[in-house]
Motif scaffolding. Structure first.
Motif, mmCIF file in Angstrom:
data_model
loop_
_atom_site.group_PDB
_atom_site.id
_atom_site.type_symbol
_atom_site.label_atom_id
_atom_site.label_comp_id
_atom_site.label_asym_id
_atom_site.label_seq_id
_atom_site.Cartn_x
_atom_site.Cartn_y
_atom_site.Cartn_z
ATOM 1 N N LYS A 77 -12.452 7.735 -5.490
ATOM 2 C CA LYS A 77 -12.525 6.348 -5.257
ATOM 3 C C LYS A 77 -10.982 5.613 -4.815
ATOM 4 O O LYS A 77 -11.050 4.795 -4.002
ATOM 5 C CB LYS A 77 -13.126 5.596 -6.238
ATOM 6 C CG LYS A 77 -12.235 5.451 -7.631
ATOM 7 C CD LYS A 77 -13.456 4.558 -8.466
ATOM 8 C CE LYS A 77 -12.857 4.516 -9.818
ATOM 9 N NZ LYS A 77 -11.458 4.336 -10.140
ATOM 10 N N GLU A 78 -10.293 6.340 -5.403
ATOM 11 C CA GLU A 78 -8.662 5.645 -5.259
ATOM 12 C C GLU A 78 -8.186 5.828 -3.893
ATOM 13 O O GLU A 78 -7.383 4.970 -3.264
ATOM 14 C CB GLU A 78 -7.550 6.312 -6.073
ATOM 15 C CG GLU A 78 -7.911 5.853 -7.488
ATOM 16 C CD GLU A 78 -8.874 6.512 -8.363
ATOM 17 O OE1 GLU A 78 -9.209 6.326 -9.464
ATOM 18 O OE2 GLU A 78 -9.385 7.540 -7.746
ATOM 19 N N THR A 102 -3.894 6.758 2.358
ATOM 20 C CA THR A 102 -3.697 5.401 1.725
ATOM 21 C C THR A 102 -4.327 5.068 0.357
ATOM 22 O O THR A 102 -5.404 5.268 0.146
ATOM 23 C CB THR A 102 -3.932 4.329 2.866
ATOM 24 O OG1 THR A 102 -3.619 4.401 4.124
ATOM 25 C CG2 THR A 102 -3.478 3.043 2.560
ATOM 26 N N PHE A 103 -3.464 4.500 -0.507
ATOM 27 C CA PHE A 103 -3.906 4.045 -1.648
ATOM 28 C C PHE A 103 -3.306 2.520 -1.974
ATOM 29 O O PHE A 103 -2.303 2.169 -1.380
ATOM 30 C CB PHE A 103 -3.173 5.092 -2.851
ATOM 31 C CG PHE A 103 -3.604 6.427 -2.852
ATOM 32 C CD1 PHE A 103 -4.533 6.852 -3.286
ATOM 33 C CD2 PHE A 103 -2.690 7.316 -1.841
ATOM 34 C CE1 PHE A 103 -5.080 8.193 -3.190
ATOM 35 C CE2 PHE A 103 -3.124 8.478 -1.881
ATOM 36 C CZ PHE A 103 -4.214 9.101 -2.700
ATOM 37 N N ASP A 104 -3.933 1.816 -2.530
ATOM 38 C CA ASP A 104 -3.753 0.175 -2.788
ATOM 39 C C ASP A 104 -2.494 0.211 -3.937
ATOM 40 O O ASP A 104 -1.886 -0.788 -3.778
ATOM 41 C CB ASP A 104 -4.741 -0.424 -3.535
ATOM 42 C CG ASP A 104 -5.879 -0.756 -2.693
ATOM 43 O OD1 ASP A 104 -5.691 -0.709 -1.486
ATOM 44 O OD2 ASP A 104 -7.004 -0.771 -3.122
ATOM 45 N N VAL A 147 0.697 -1.334 -0.068
ATOM 46 C CA VAL A 147 -0.062 -0.095 -0.074
ATOM 47 C C VAL A 147 0.976 1.128 -0.161
ATOM 48 O O VAL A 147 1.895 1.325 0.594
ATOM 49 C CB VAL A 147 -1.012 0.101 1.192
ATOM 50 C CG1 VAL A 147 -1.974 -1.066 0.991
ATOM 51 C CG2 VAL A 147 -0.075 0.102 2.451
ATOM 52 N N ASP A 189 -2.912 3.935 -8.126
ATOM 53 C CA ASP A 189 -4.058 4.644 -7.549
ATOM 54 C C ASP A 189 -3.689 6.191 -7.071
ATOM 55 O O ASP A 189 -4.375 7.170 -7.246
ATOM 56 C CB ASP A 189 -4.676 3.965 -6.641
ATOM 57 C CG ASP A 189 -5.527 2.819 -7.163
ATOM 58 O OD1 ASP A 189 -5.770 2.848 -8.248
ATOM 59 O OD2 ASP A 189 -5.942 1.860 -6.248
ATOM 60 N N LYS A 210 -8.141 4.875 -0.389
ATOM 61 C CA LYS A 210 -8.647 3.646 0.466
ATOM 62 C C LYS A 210 -8.645 4.018 2.229
ATOM 63 O O LYS A 210 -9.033 3.520 3.082
ATOM 64 C CB LYS A 210 -7.915 2.530 0.226
ATOM 65 C CG LYS A 210 -7.913 1.911 -1.176
ATOM 66 C CD LYS A 210 -9.330 1.858 -1.544
ATOM 67 C CE LYS A 210 -9.158 1.511 -3.000
ATOM 68 N NZ LYS A 210 -10.487 1.661 -3.955
#
Length: 131
Positions: free
Chosen positions: A64-65, A91-93, A31, A97, A67
């Motif tokens: 939406k990216e 936090t992004f996956d 992540v 993202d 998280k």
């Protein structure tokens, strides 16, 4: 008396052993953590600051990216903040993202809200390496 002291010592050792090994909490590997630190200009009013924080808090519902989102004000006793007062962690996956977030219209709009009030900003991103 010796028995009481012995029991207290055993209890203390058990308690210390319980807290000495906290459970390891590791985030999902890979992540991306996007860390943003703000230093506001002295003329930033509490009302303006509230508007800025509300706008930043709204980003996860618009992009939406994102998280995960968390923020807080500096409370470190170490005196190394260099005037930076507010910290944000998004936090992004994946880097993909995060890269989609950066030019997103909602992020750009937020930049126009916060930009005039910033004396300094620091941004650090990293991909989680913890195992």
């Amino acid at each position: 008396m010796k028995r009481i002291l012995s029991l207290l010592m055993v209890g203390l050792l058990l308690a210390v052993g319980t807290y000495a090994k906290p459970p390891k909490k590791v985030m999902k590997n890979a992540v991306v953590q996007h860390i943003v630190l703000f230093k506001f200009k002295p003329e930033t009013t509490p009302e303006k600051l509230k508007e800025i924080l509300t706008a930043f808090e709204a980003l996860p519902s618009k992009i939406k990216e994102i998280k995960g989102f968390q923020w807080g004000t500096n409370n470190s006793p170490e005196n190394h903040a260099h005037g930076l007062t507010h910290a944000f962690i998004l936090t992004f996956d994946s880097e993909k993202d995060r890269d989609a977030y950066l030019p997103h219209p909602a992020h750009k709009e937020f930049g126009t809200i916060v930009g005039p009030w910033l004396a300094d900003v620091t941004v650090v991103d990293f991909t989680n390496q913890a195992k």
